[in-house]
Design a protein around this motif. Structure first.
Motif, short mmCIF file in Angstrom:
data_model
loop_
_atom_site.label_atom_id
_atom_site.label_comp_id
_atom_site.label_asym_id
_atom_site.label_seq_id
_atom_site.Cartn_x
_atom_site.Cartn_y
_atom_site.Cartn_z
N LEU A 273 0.93 -1.01 -0.14
CA LEU A 273 -0.02 -0.19 0.03
C LEU A 273 1.19 1.30 0.24
O LEU A 273 0.17 2.22 -0.86
CB LEU A 273 -1.11 0.15 1.51
N GLY A 274 2.28 1.44 0.70
CA GLY A 274 3.32 2.54 0.87
C GLY A 274 3.27 2.58 -0.71
O GLY A 274 3.43 3.92 -0.43
N LYS A 275 4.09 1.18 -1.31
CA LYS A 275 4.59 1.43 -2.09
C LYS A 275 3.40 2.52 -3.18
O LYS A 275 3.97 2.84 -4.47
CB LYS A 275 5.15 -0.41 -2.64
N ALA A 276 2.33 1.96 -3.00
CA ALA A 276 1.26 1.76 -4.28
C ALA A 276 1.54 3.76 -4.23
O ALA A 276 1.21 3.95 -5.19
CB ALA A 276 -0.32 1.94 -3.78
N ALA A 277 0.73 4.34 -3.17
CA ALA A 277 0.43 4.91 -2.29
C ALA A 277 1.96 6.03 -3.19
O ALA A 277 1.78 7.07 -3.84
CB ALA A 277 0.43 5.68 -1.32
N ASP A 278 3.01 5.88 -3.05
CA ASP A 278 4.70 6.20 -3.92
C ASP A 278 4.59 6.60 -4.75
O ASP A 278 4.76 7.63 -5.73
CB ASP A 278 5.74 5.91 -3.27
N GLN A 279 4.23 5.39 -5.14
CA GLN A 279 3.77 5.39 -7.14
C GLN A 279 3.32 6.32 -7.25
O GLN A 279 3.37 6.90 -8.53
CB GLN A 279 4.31 4.14 -7.72
N LEU A 280 2.24 6.67 -7.37
CA LEU A 280 1.05 6.87 -7.43
C LEU A 280 1.50 8.77 -7.77
O LEU A 280 0.69 9.40 -8.20
CB LEU A 280 -0.05 6.60 -6.80
N GLU A 281 1.56 9.05 -5.89
CA GLU A 281 2.07 11.12 -6.28
C GLU A 281 2.91 10.90 -7.00
O GLU A 281 2.77 11.55 -8.06
CB GLU A 281 2.61 10.69 -5.42
N ARG A 282 3.60 10.17 -7.10
CA ARG A 282 5.26 10.29 -8.14
C ARG A 282 4.60 10.58 -9.56
O ARG A 282 4.95 11.65 -10.41
CB ARG A 282 6.55 9.20 -7.72
N CYS A 283 4.10 9.76 -10.15
CA CYS A 283 3.15 9.39 -11.10
C CYS A 283 2.75 10.60 -11.51
O CYS A 283 2.60 11.19 -12.89
CB CYS A 283 2.35 8.55 -12.01
N LEU A 316 1.17 6.91 -15.28
CA LEU A 316 0.07 7.63 -14.08
C LEU A 316 -1.07 6.62 -14.57
O LEU A 316 -1.58 5.76 -12.80
CB LEU A 316 -0.84 8.76 -14.73
N LYS A 317 -1.32 5.98 -15.59
CA LYS A 317 -2.91 5.02 -15.92
C LYS A 317 -2.23 3.63 -15.43
O LYS A 317 -3.46 2.50 -14.51
CB LYS A 317 -3.13 4.80 -17.43
N GLU A 318 -1.27 3.29 -15.37
CA GLU A 318 -0.81 2.40 -15.25
C GLU A 318 -0.54 1.61 -13.23
O GLU A 318 -0.84 0.98 -12.61
CB GLU A 318 0.92 1.79 -15.50
N SER A 319 -0.06 3.14 -12.83
CA SER A 319 0.23 3.23 -11.23
C SER A 319 -1.38 3.62 -10.77
O SER A 319 -2.14 2.48 -9.65
CB SER A 319 0.98 4.63 -10.23
N LEU A 320 -1.94 3.96 -11.40
CA LEU A 320 -3.65 3.84 -10.88
C LEU A 320 -4.46 2.37 -11.07
O LEU A 320 -5.18 1.52 -9.86
CB LEU A 320 -5.11 4.52 -11.77
#
Length: 639
Positions: A273-283, A316-320
């Motif tokens: 979850l933390g990794k997903a959040a970081d990736q989403l914000e970065r993208c 961004l779509k991939e991170s979503l």
């Protein structure tokens, strides 16, 4: 209460004259009140242009309070909304002995969210020192407020970085599941509105409500027997924003931060979850970077065709998608996680819709801010959608403003709003402009788009501004010119020079009025809805004719649409809009029968282009000159 007609309400010995010191009935005001009263009865929409000084607020408020109908009053800005609710409405309620409840309702971004404020720690990592100071202002304010209205917080800048963190959005509001639901300021405000007989809203909330009803998911403001829309010249543009779609990359950043919070509170064992959040914000941040460093608007279609933008959007779509898969595994573990999952589905769908740019009848555009990028899909016309609203039975509509007509024609406004059947009424201002004012278009002006133009204009006009006995507005059409003008005036003028954005708008105006000799340099938000009377404002400078920027994506799409239909886009779209905007700016100068002052428009197109006559014919009949010396002579009589 008993129904009273306009002649009775506004009579010399009527209820208004008895209750309001110095009240003098005006013929135009009585005419407008009679027309509003008729519209409330026969349900035929009414369009009224009431010149400055007509007293249009009382002219529509008095008939409203004299009926037993439920009425929604909508104004052009929160500023006007507050003035109407806190100043004008109480005066007439007292005068007419009105006993029904009235309510003020704003959009959710105007109320502190107790839940979100409580989740913020004292050391929020993403906040600057100013942001942390603003957070303390909000915390000190909360025990003292009954409304939670952020506009009441002393010293809080209009664009403070703390605002998105202490207010809620549709996406992050917990609704009835919120532990603070019973104390929620927004819920209380909406409850008061539902019970009130007269509700004061603003146009953004009015159209947000229509958009919500279109989805079939509830409503924001109550149903009413009548809708009175003041500052109605703003309606076509604001309606377009709500009948279209918008999405900011800030939504993804906010979602990532709330996802991180939910992970720490409800699913500490889920490192993904933390990794997903970081990736989403970065993208989301990378998508903004892909659009380059420039701020401003542009067409979305050609930008999405660029390799770097397309790649950033795909990431961004991939991170979503990744966040979606991870969140699916957490379902049922907590309310915050469930809410993040629902928001994720919503933002994914909106992003897909906004980046499919093939639909006809829409403008697809982006707006680049310093840290965020927003995508927009705006209908080129709201006429059909609004006409459907007007077709509803048993509802009265009144549209009014000081600036609706171009010359003597309402055709532009009526076509934009789908008003095929309506009454129109044009009422002239009672002011004696030939005695009270002068209009100057100085000679030897630089090109309207020349570099350093703001500094040149300020240097040219510094002596004129110094000769004004009272205060002055310097109204600009761009932030760049505004900053240049303020810099020069602060260096050369021995007066207080205030600039828009340096404090809350209301407090800036208070400071300006109390000083009595200040110069306020501002852009579009001070062109309308500002009422400064007397010597505090004796000069208004307008830097140039307010044509929309030719590269504005919405404008260029509308011009393209006009070309397809064989119409002249300049005459149909650009010119009427610029004339109405200029009329608004000019209207700041003379606000009372005793006011006197000078209007300076530093744009030579007013005198050397054929369309200059269209502008002049729509303005009040001010004596004109091209000489700043003549202006100085007139100013010397204002002492």
């Amino acid at each position: 209460m008993e129904n009273l007609n306009s002649s009775t309400l506004f009579a010399e010995n009527g209820p208004l004259a008895r209750a309001i010191d110095g009240f003098v009935p005006r013929a135009a005001q009585v005419d407008m009140a009679a027309a509003v009263g008729q519209a409330l009865e026969d349900k035929i929409p009414l369009v009224v242009e009431a010149g400055t000084g007509t007293g249009k607020t009382y002219a529509y408020l008095a008939p409203v309070l004299a009926t037993d109908k439920k009425v929604v009053l909508s104004t052009g800005s929160r500023n006007l909304q507050e003035q109407l609710f806190h100043r004008d409405l109480p005066t007439l309620i007292k005068a007419l002995d009105y006993h029904f409840p009235v309510a003020l309702l704003k959009g959710r971004a105007n109320y502190v969210c107790i839940e979100r404020l409580g989740l913020l720690s004292d050391a929020v990592p993403q906040l600057s020192a100013e942001g942390l100071a603003d957070l303390q202002k909000v915390r000190r304010f909360l025990p003292l407020t009954s409304t939670g209205d952020i506009g009441d917080i002393p010293g809080l800048p209009e664009r403070s970085e703390i605002l998105p963190l202490v207010t809620s959005t549709n996406d992050n509001c917990l609704g009835r599941d919120c532990p603070h639901y019973q104390d929620c300021y927004l819920v209380k405000a909406r409850s008061r509105a539902m019970e009130a007989q007269v509700v004061v809203v603003n146009h953004h909330l009015f159209f947000a409500d229509m958009a919500v009803r279109d989805t079939g998911f509830g409503q924001l403001i109550p149903d009413a027997d009548a809708y009175i829309l003041d500052e109605a010249h703003q309606l076509p543009e604001i309606a377009g924003q709500y009948f279209g779609q918008s999405q900011s990359s800030r939504l993804f950043v906010d979602l990532a931060r709330d996802l991180r919070l939910a992970y720490k509170i409800e699913a500490k064992d889920m490192a993904q979850l933390g990794k997903a959040a970081d990736q989403l914000e970065r993208c989301a941040l990378d998508l903004r970077l892909a659009f380059g460093g420039e701020t401003g608007r542009g067409q979305l279609r050609p930008m999405l065709a660029r390799t770097e933008v397309a790649a950033a959007l795909e990431r961004l779509k991939e991170s979503l998608d990744f966040s979606y898969e991870v969140l699916k595994l957490c379902m049922g573990r907590g309310e915050q996680l469930s809410q993040c999952f629902e928001r994720l589905i919503s933002v994914k769908a909106a992003l897909e819709s906004l980046t499919r740019v093939e639909d006809k009848g829409y403008s697809y555009w982006y707006d680049a801010h310093r840290q965020h990028i927003s995508f927009h899909k705006t209908p080129l016309s709201v006429a059909d959608r609004f006409a459907a609203e007007l077709a509803k039975d048993e509802v009265s509509w009144v549209f009014t403003s000081a600036t609706l007509a171009v010359g003597e024609s309402f055709a532009h406004f009526c076509a934009d709003m789908g008003l095929s059947r309506c009454r129109t009424l044009q009422l002239d201002s009672p002011f004696d402009y030939s005695r009270q004012s002068r209009l100057c278009v100085p000679r030897y002006l630089p090109e309207t788009n020349g570099a350093g133009r703001g500094r040149f204009l300020a240097d040219t006009l510094v002596d004129t501004l110094a000769a004004v006995p009272g205060g002055s507005f310097f109204l600009c059409t761009s932030y760049q010119v505004m900053k240049e003008v303020a810099e020069v005036l602060r260096a050369r003028l021995q007066r207080t020079v205030l600039m828009q954005g340096e404090d809350n708008k209301v407090r800036l105006l208070e400071q300006f009025s109390q000083d009595g000799r200040a110069v306020l340099v501002a852009t579009s938000s001070f062109w309308e809805g500002i009422d400064v009377r007397g010597n505090a404002l004796q000069c208004v400078v307008i830097d140039k004719l307010p044509f929309s920027a030719p590269d504005d994506p919405l404008l260029s799409a509308r011009l393209e649409d006009c070309r397809h239909r064989g119409e002249d886009g300049f005459a149909r779209v650009q010119l009427p809009k610029a004339i109405i905007t200029l009329k608004q700016g000019v209207g700041r100068l003379i606000r009372d029968v005793t006011d006197r002052g000078v209007l300076v428009i530093t744009d030579s197109r007013l005198v050397n282009r054929a369309y200059g006559a269209d502008f002049i014919n729509s303005l009040p009949p001010m004596p004109r000159t091209r000489s700043l010396t003549t202006v100085a002579e007139f100013l010397s009589t204002l002492e």
